[in-house]
Design a protein around this motif. Sequence first.
Motif, PDB file in Angstrom:
ATOM      1  N   GLU A  26       2.681  11.281   7.150  1.00 10.20           N
ATOM      2  CA  GLU A  26       2.454  10.045   7.742  1.00 10.20           C
ATOM      3  C   GLU A  26       2.634   8.925   6.743  1.00 10.20           C
ATOM      4  O   GLU A  26       3.358   7.992   7.014  1.00 10.20           O
ATOM      5  N   ILE A  27       1.943   9.259   5.491  1.00  9.10           N
ATOM      6  CA  ILE A  27       2.012   8.144   4.594  1.00  9.10           C
ATOM      7  C   ILE A  27       3.564   7.850   3.991  1.00  9.10           C
ATOM      8  O   ILE A  27       3.985   7.112   3.736  1.00  9.10           O
TER       9      ILE A  27
ATOM     10  N   ARG B 268       0.939  -1.269   0.098  1.00 10.64           N
ATOM     11  CA  ARG B 268      -0.049   0.004   0.174  1.00 10.64           C
ATOM     12  C   ARG B 268       0.808   1.326   0.044  1.00 10.64           C
ATOM     13  O   ARG B 268       1.721   1.183   0.538  1.00 10.64           O
ATOM     14  N   ALA B 269       0.562   2.184  -0.703  1.00  6.39           N
ATOM     15  CA  ALA B 269       1.022   3.728  -1.054  1.00  6.39           C
ATOM     16  C   ALA B 269       2.594   3.573  -1.301  1.00  6.39           C
ATOM     17  O   ALA B 269       2.488   4.311  -2.574  1.00  6.39           O
TER      18      ALA B 269
ATOM     19  N   ALA C 163      -1.135  12.631  -2.761  1.00  3.91           N
ATOM     20  CA  ALA C 163      -0.434  11.744  -1.659  1.00  3.91           C
ATOM     21  C   ALA C 163      -0.657  10.385  -2.444  1.00  3.91           C
ATOM     22  O   ALA C 163       0.450   9.675  -1.849  1.00  3.91           O
TER      23      ALA C 163
ATOM     24  N   MET D 151      -5.327  14.442  -2.562  1.00  3.64           N
ATOM     25  CA  MET D 151      -5.278  13.025  -2.603  1.00  3.64           C
ATOM     26  C   MET D 151      -4.348  12.450  -3.611  1.00  3.64           C
ATOM     27  O   MET D 151      -3.939  11.516  -3.604  1.00  3.64           O
TER      28      MET D 151
ATOM     29  N   SER E 278       0.100  16.767   7.670  1.00  2.00           N
ATOM     30  CA  SER E 278       0.648  15.831   8.813  1.00  2.00           C
ATOM     31  C   SER E 278       0.060  14.421   8.475  1.00  2.00           C
ATOM     32  O   SER E 278       0.950  13.381   8.176  1.00  2.00           O
ATOM     33  N   GLN E 279      -1.101  14.452   7.746  1.00  2.00           N
ATOM     34  CA  GLN E 279      -1.548  13.019   7.261  1.00  2.00           C
ATOM     35  C   GLN E 279      -0.904  12.741   5.993  1.00  2.00           C
ATOM     36  O   GLN E 279      -0.657  11.386   5.842  1.00  2.00           O
ATOM     37  N   MET E 280      -0.312  13.471   5.109  1.00  2.00           N
ATOM     38  CA  MET E 280       0.278  13.073   3.892  1.00  2.00           C
ATOM     39  C   MET E 280       1.777  12.833   4.343  1.00  2.00           C
ATOM     40  O   MET E 280       2.377  11.702   3.724  1.00  2.00           O
TER      41      MET E 280
ATOM     42  N   PHE F 101      -3.600   4.954  -3.756  1.00  2.00           N
ATOM     43  CA  PHE F 101      -5.146   5.027  -3.867  1.00  2.00           C
ATOM     44  C   PHE F 101      -5.717   6.108  -3.852  1.00  2.00           C
ATOM     45  O   PHE F 101      -5.473   7.175  -3.094  1.00  2.00           O
TER      46      PHE F 101
ATOM     47  N   PHE G  80     -10.102  12.413   4.260  1.00  2.34           N
ATOM     48  CA  PHE G  80      -9.226  13.063   4.955  1.00  2.34           C
ATOM     49  C   PHE G  80      -9.855  12.879   6.514  1.00  2.34           C
ATOM     50  O   PHE G  80     -10.957  13.173   6.985  1.00  2.34           O
TER      51      PHE G  80
ATOM     52  N   HIS H  33       6.136   4.880   3.743  1.00  4.54           N
ATOM     53  CA  HIS H  33       6.335   4.195   2.510  1.00  4.54           C
ATOM     54  C   HIS H  33       7.149   4.832   1.548  1.00  4.54           C
ATOM     55  O   HIS H  33       7.284   4.431   0.185  1.00  4.54           O
TER      56      HIS H  33
END
Lengths: 336, 336
Positions: free
Chosen positions: B119-120, B92-93, B175, B172, B115-117, B98, B107, B124
């Motif tokens: 984290e990915i 994944r990622a 990301a 998205m 911070s969410q991006m 995705f 989100f 990864h």
Amino acid sequence: MSLFIVRRLLLAIPALFGLVLLTFILIHAVPGDPAAVLAGDQATPQQIQALREHYGFDRPILEQFIRYVSQLASGSLGVSYMTQRQISTEIIERMPATFELTLFAMTLATAIGIPLGVISAYFHNRWLDHVLRIISIGGLAIASFWLAIMLQFTFSMELDLLPVHGRLSQGLTPPPFVTGMIVIDSLMAGRLDLFRDAFAHLILPGFALAVAPLATIMRFTRAAVLSTLRREYVFYERAVGYPRLVLMGKYVLRNSLVTPVTQIGLLLGAILGSAVVIEAIFDWPGLGSYAVLSIATADYQATLAVVLIVGCVYALINILVDLVHAAVDPRILEQL
Amino acid sequence: MSASDPLLRVAQFALAFRTETGLATVLDGVDLEVARGEILGLVGESGCGKSTLVRAILGLMPAGARVLGGRIEFGGQNLLDLDEAVLSRDIRAGRIGFIPQDPFQSFNPLFRVGSQMLEIMRWHAPPEIGRSRSAHRARLLELMERVRIPAPDTALKRFPHEFSGGQLQRLMIAAAIACKPDLVLADEPTSALDVTTQQQILALLEELAREMNTAVILVTHDLGLVAQYCDRVSVMYAGQTVESFSHKRMLEGVRHPYTRLLLDCHPDRAGALRGIPGIVPGIARMPPGCRFGPRCPAVLPICSTQRPKAEMLEADHSVQCWAVSGSIAARVPADA
Ligand SMILES: Nc1ncnc2c1ncn2[C@@H]1O[C@H](COP(=O)(O)OP(=O)(O)O)[C@@H](O)[C@H]1O
Ligand SMILES: [Mg+2]
């Protein structure tokens, strides 16, 4: 934001007024004659009547209420009929003991309840979840006074592991007064021996007090986590490979905290209520035992003062809860 | 396409959901291939199993799903053999990106988009990007520039609710490609957006995919969109892939009656297709034989009893339909 706080504080005033009114009516509805208690067993009816007139107990209830409220408005909680001391002084002396006990119990309930709730949700409908849920139902069903007595009996009397009552063992002097909470003050004074002793005294009453809110927090956390796990963004976070522990421990937990935080606020109010009983059982010199004493001696103004103080604390906690919400959720922050 | 070396090959994949009435087959013999750098359109009405297939490729099947058979080969290994932890860590990622259907819901509302991006990327990002947070940040800023987010620096610090749907979907996209995956799965990436934004988003996705040589599976119910952006198309109906063809056959040459009907009508926003009478059957009540039979204008007696086999019409065109196979069979002797 400060506007929000001011508005909420102002809104609390009518609520507190209603609380005082209700308590006032209740106190006068139950039998009990403070003048008779004050005068003692040997008093003549004339002496009792004199006391009654002196304190105004013979006046119409509405007049008494108006006098009491105007006294409050002038900033005084009144004087105890029994001790003749300022009630505010007595309350300030006793408040730290109650804070120490309730804060300890809430910390315990939160620190255990939230992780257990998360675990329960994570293992949704598996055996661990079932076990935890059965335990939590037990925790809610159990009467805290019964639990308190059982704990006392088992751990103090039978096993002799923990002290049976009080805040400090006989012969120890409390550390210098800073916060009034002995576990904190003793640490600040560098007195580990005092800390250990005070902490040992906290464990049983704290645990007895913590069980019911712990079970509640756990149940609310579990429900909140389960509902968060159904969210679209949790699917996305899994789809982009957030590691499981990061996902649960950071993201899902934070999204699920809003309901339990509300509960923690409400429970703090409830816990102040159960503290009355627990303090009486453990002879804990806090507001609860003060309230019991004041009721037993028909010391009306002292009872009213405790109710009022608890009401104020409750109102403050609720404002605090909303602020914590705002800190957790940026969308709420914008609305404040 | 290079059939010899597909990046992703789904072969005879079958999946069932546990329902009250027992196992219900939701995907039944799905065949799909995507070459490196190729954009594949996956088309079909709502309820045909497109999202279920996308989830299955990511290894995110709902609880109660059971793989009945088939393979999902990606980069030489069968993804169905990998367990959740490995999929999350290695696939994944980093290798399969995705893009979700609804960026508003996907989100996490409580965390800054940056911070969410990050984290990915933290888990990864490939070695060539680097391991440090600042390297990840730099890459994100560059990508945000590319997807035309104004003031990327401050945008990173914003919360999802501060963006429009189009901007969120651009984020998205950023990301999804941040960790340089070989394949991006985009599940109806524009159906939550308005029509003009749709075109911009898809044009952007195509541009970036071509530039980075990333393969894309673009899920949609709009065959018109597919015509503009995709190299190849697979049409799904009721959990089966009924026709696959390359872009150049799009306008003339599609053979399956369902595909032809899809071409003749334009979907409304809800994804219901006007012009094809009837509805997609639910997974618990699939008709025997050809599943499209009950709605098919060219239905034959055999269609209600036997499932049509996949027929290769050309190297770049396969179809499952009795009417099509029948006409070939009828033509063969005449040609001979
Ligand atoms: N978790 C689930 N449990 C049971 N049935 C499901 C579940 N998810 C989807 N379905 C059913 O599977 C079929 C395919 O759904 P889906 O993959 O979402 O289709 P699409 O994305 O093409 O609209 C639908 O009939 C839907 O009702
Ligand atoms: Mg879908």
